[in-house]
Design an enzyme around this catalytic site. Sequence first.
Site, PDB file in Angstrom:
ATOM      1  N   ALA A  10       0.806  -1.238   0.000  1.00  0.00           N
ATOM      2  CA  ALA A  10       0.000   0.000   0.000  1.00  0.00           C
ATOM      3  C   ALA A  10       0.833   1.279   0.000  1.00  0.00           C
ATOM      4  CB  ALA A  10      -0.950  -0.022   1.196  1.00  0.00           C
ATOM      5  N   SER A 142      -6.700  -9.289 -12.086  1.00  0.00           N
ATOM      6  CA  SER A 142      -6.433  -8.486 -13.294  1.00  0.00           C
ATOM      7  C   SER A 142      -7.250  -9.075 -14.437  1.00  0.00           C
ATOM      8  CB  SER A 142      -4.951  -8.562 -13.669  1.00  0.00           C
ATOM      9  OG  SER A 142      -4.749  -8.032 -14.957  1.00  0.00           O
ATOM     10  N   TYR A 155       2.274 -13.695 -15.231  1.00  0.00           N
ATOM     11  CA  TYR A 155       1.317 -12.791 -14.577  1.00  0.00           C
ATOM     12  C   TYR A 155      -0.121 -13.323 -14.738  1.00  0.00           C
ATOM     13  CZ  TYR A 155      -0.813  -8.224 -13.402  1.00  0.00           C
ATOM     14  OH  TYR A 155      -1.540  -7.201 -12.837  1.00  0.00           O
TER      15      TYR A 155
HETATM   16  P1  NAP Z   1       2.630  -0.778  -8.275  1.00  0.00           P
HETATM   17  O1  NAP Z   1       2.482   0.687  -8.440  1.00  0.00           O
HETATM   18  O2  NAP Z   1       3.839  -1.439  -8.815  1.00  0.00           O
HETATM   19  O3  NAP Z   1       2.438  -1.130  -6.728  1.00  0.00           O
HETATM   20  C1  NAP Z   1       2.541  -2.443  -6.267  1.00  0.00           C
HETATM   21  C2  NAP Z   1       2.971  -2.405  -4.824  1.00  0.00           C
HETATM   22  O4  NAP Z   1       3.063  -3.764  -4.366  1.00  0.00           O
HETATM   23  C3  NAP Z   1       4.336  -1.768  -4.622  1.00  0.00           C
HETATM   24  O5  NAP Z   1       4.270  -0.839  -3.574  1.00  0.00           O
HETATM   25  C4  NAP Z   1       5.238  -2.941  -4.256  1.00  0.00           C
HETATM   26  O6  NAP Z   1       6.254  -2.634  -3.339  1.00  0.00           O
HETATM   27  C5  NAP Z   1       4.244  -3.872  -3.581  1.00  0.00           C
HETATM   28  N1  NAP Z   1       4.750  -5.238  -3.574  1.00  0.00           N
HETATM   29  C6  NAP Z   1       5.118  -6.001  -4.620  1.00  0.00           C
HETATM   30  N2  NAP Z   1       5.556  -7.189  -4.200  1.00  0.00           N
HETATM   31  C7  NAP Z   1       5.478  -7.190  -2.853  1.00  0.00           C
HETATM   32  C8  NAP Z   1       5.797  -8.121  -1.844  1.00  0.00           C
HETATM   33  N3  NAP Z   1       6.284  -9.332  -2.152  1.00  0.00           N
HETATM   34  N4  NAP Z   1       5.577  -7.781  -0.544  1.00  0.00           N
HETATM   35  C9  NAP Z   1       5.069  -6.568  -0.219  1.00  0.00           C
HETATM   36  N5  NAP Z   1       4.760  -5.632  -1.130  1.00  0.00           N
HETATM   37  C10 NAP Z   1       4.972  -5.936  -2.435  1.00  0.00           C
HETATM   38  O7  NAP Z   1       1.396  -1.534  -8.958  1.00  0.00           O
HETATM   39  P2  NAP Z   1      -0.155  -1.153  -9.081  1.00  0.00           P
HETATM   40  O8  NAP Z   1      -0.408  -0.840 -10.505  1.00  0.00           O
HETATM   41  O9  NAP Z   1      -0.583  -0.227  -8.022  1.00  0.00           O
HETATM   42  O10 NAP Z   1      -0.766  -2.604  -8.832  1.00  0.00           O
HETATM   43  C11 NAP Z   1      -1.412  -2.990  -7.620  1.00  0.00           C
HETATM   44  C12 NAP Z   1      -2.119  -4.311  -7.881  1.00  0.00           C
HETATM   45  O11 NAP Z   1      -3.062  -4.149  -8.934  1.00  0.00           O
HETATM   46  C13 NAP Z   1      -1.176  -5.434  -8.321  1.00  0.00           C
HETATM   47  O12 NAP Z   1      -1.595  -6.654  -7.752  1.00  0.00           O
HETATM   48  C14 NAP Z   1      -1.359  -5.457  -9.827  1.00  0.00           C
HETATM   49  O13 NAP Z   1      -1.057  -6.711 -10.370  1.00  0.00           O
HETATM   50  C15 NAP Z   1      -2.837  -5.119  -9.932  1.00  0.00           C
HETATM   51  N6  NAP Z   1      -3.236  -4.588 -11.224  1.00  0.00           N
HETATM   52  C16 NAP Z   1      -2.746  -3.396 -11.689  1.00  0.00           C
HETATM   53  C17 NAP Z   1      -3.171  -2.937 -12.932  1.00  0.00           C
HETATM   54  C18 NAP Z   1      -2.693  -1.644 -13.503  1.00  0.00           C
HETATM   55  O14 NAP Z   1      -3.066  -1.342 -14.668  1.00  0.00           O
HETATM   56  N7  NAP Z   1      -1.929  -0.833 -12.808  1.00  0.00           N
HETATM   57  C19 NAP Z   1      -4.079  -3.690 -13.682  1.00  0.00           C
HETATM   58  C20 NAP Z   1      -4.555  -4.886 -13.183  1.00  0.00           C
HETATM   59  C21 NAP Z   1      -4.135  -5.334 -11.937  1.00  0.00           C
HETATM   60  P3  NAP Z   1       7.602  -1.889  -3.812  1.00  0.00           P
HETATM   61  O15 NAP Z   1       7.149  -0.554  -4.325  1.00  0.00           O
HETATM   62  O16 NAP Z   1       8.415  -1.817  -2.592  1.00  0.00           O
HETATM   63  O17 NAP Z   1       8.175  -2.723  -4.891  1.00  0.00           O
END
Ligand code: NAP
Length: 247
Positions: A10, A142, A155
Amino acid sequence: MAYTAIVTGAVQGIGAQIALRLAKDGINVAINCRSAARIENGGNQIAQKCREYGVLAECFAADVSDYDQCSAMVDEVKKKFGRIDFLVNNAGITSDGLLVRMSEDSYDKVIAANQKSVFNMMKLVGSVMMRQKSGRIVNIASVIGIYGNAGQANYAASKAAVIAMTRSVSKELGSRGITVNAVAPGFIETPMTDALTDDQKKAILDRISLRRYGKAEEVAGVVSFLLSEDAAYITGQTIEISGGLSM
Ligand code: NAP
């Protein structure tokens, strides 16, 4: 009585907006960050913004792909907040590449961060909720886990598994008054999608009915709904938040 939520990953992107929205809804928030360094670099600012809504908010370091770290975090959250009402499994990563060129390490890392993490957290927090005889879980899947995408076999597999686990666990926990749902975002503007090239972004935009990318706040709004009383009779479902993206 104030409710407590754990939101994983978060610090930024969708997870940060979910934490802020839940705080605005009056819910105490446990903000999971991957490491202590990440608490300093982003986590503390989100926690402070949450507290400005008058709720309790604190950061907890854990790599959610690691069961023991999740277990220690859940114990700590329980000790600090007394109960855990809501779990939002948001943490996730991508490591894209065509299947024949994808390394085993890339596959394993994505499965661990996106899929094993959801198992870890649902198992641990699910036990707390079963004792409380109430709770809500929302998993961030997703559209790729539903439709697939070239270059994202790892993924897609991880997110399809999250949808399948959501359905299965909803059947296990329903009799205890616990709902388990997923949301499947399409293209949401976050640091994760910033990594795509302009050509990749344009190709996706052409396939979105609403002709715009989604906002993290729009995902947070649907999560807020699924945690609300209005969603009390919804479980085992996956809601697409994609502006009508066709894959
Ligand atoms: P993001 O900006 O990359 O944020 C993801 C967060 O998850 C980052 O803060 C990351 O930490 C944290 N994280 C990753 N691996 C972790 C672990 N093993 N333990 C603890 N924290 C971890 O991505 P987002 O776009 O907000 O995505 C959030 C979720 O939505 C994900 O599950 C993604 O697959 C899903 N999603 C996103 C999209 C999109 O278009 N953006 C679409 C479909 C689904 P660090 O910053 O420290 O690496």
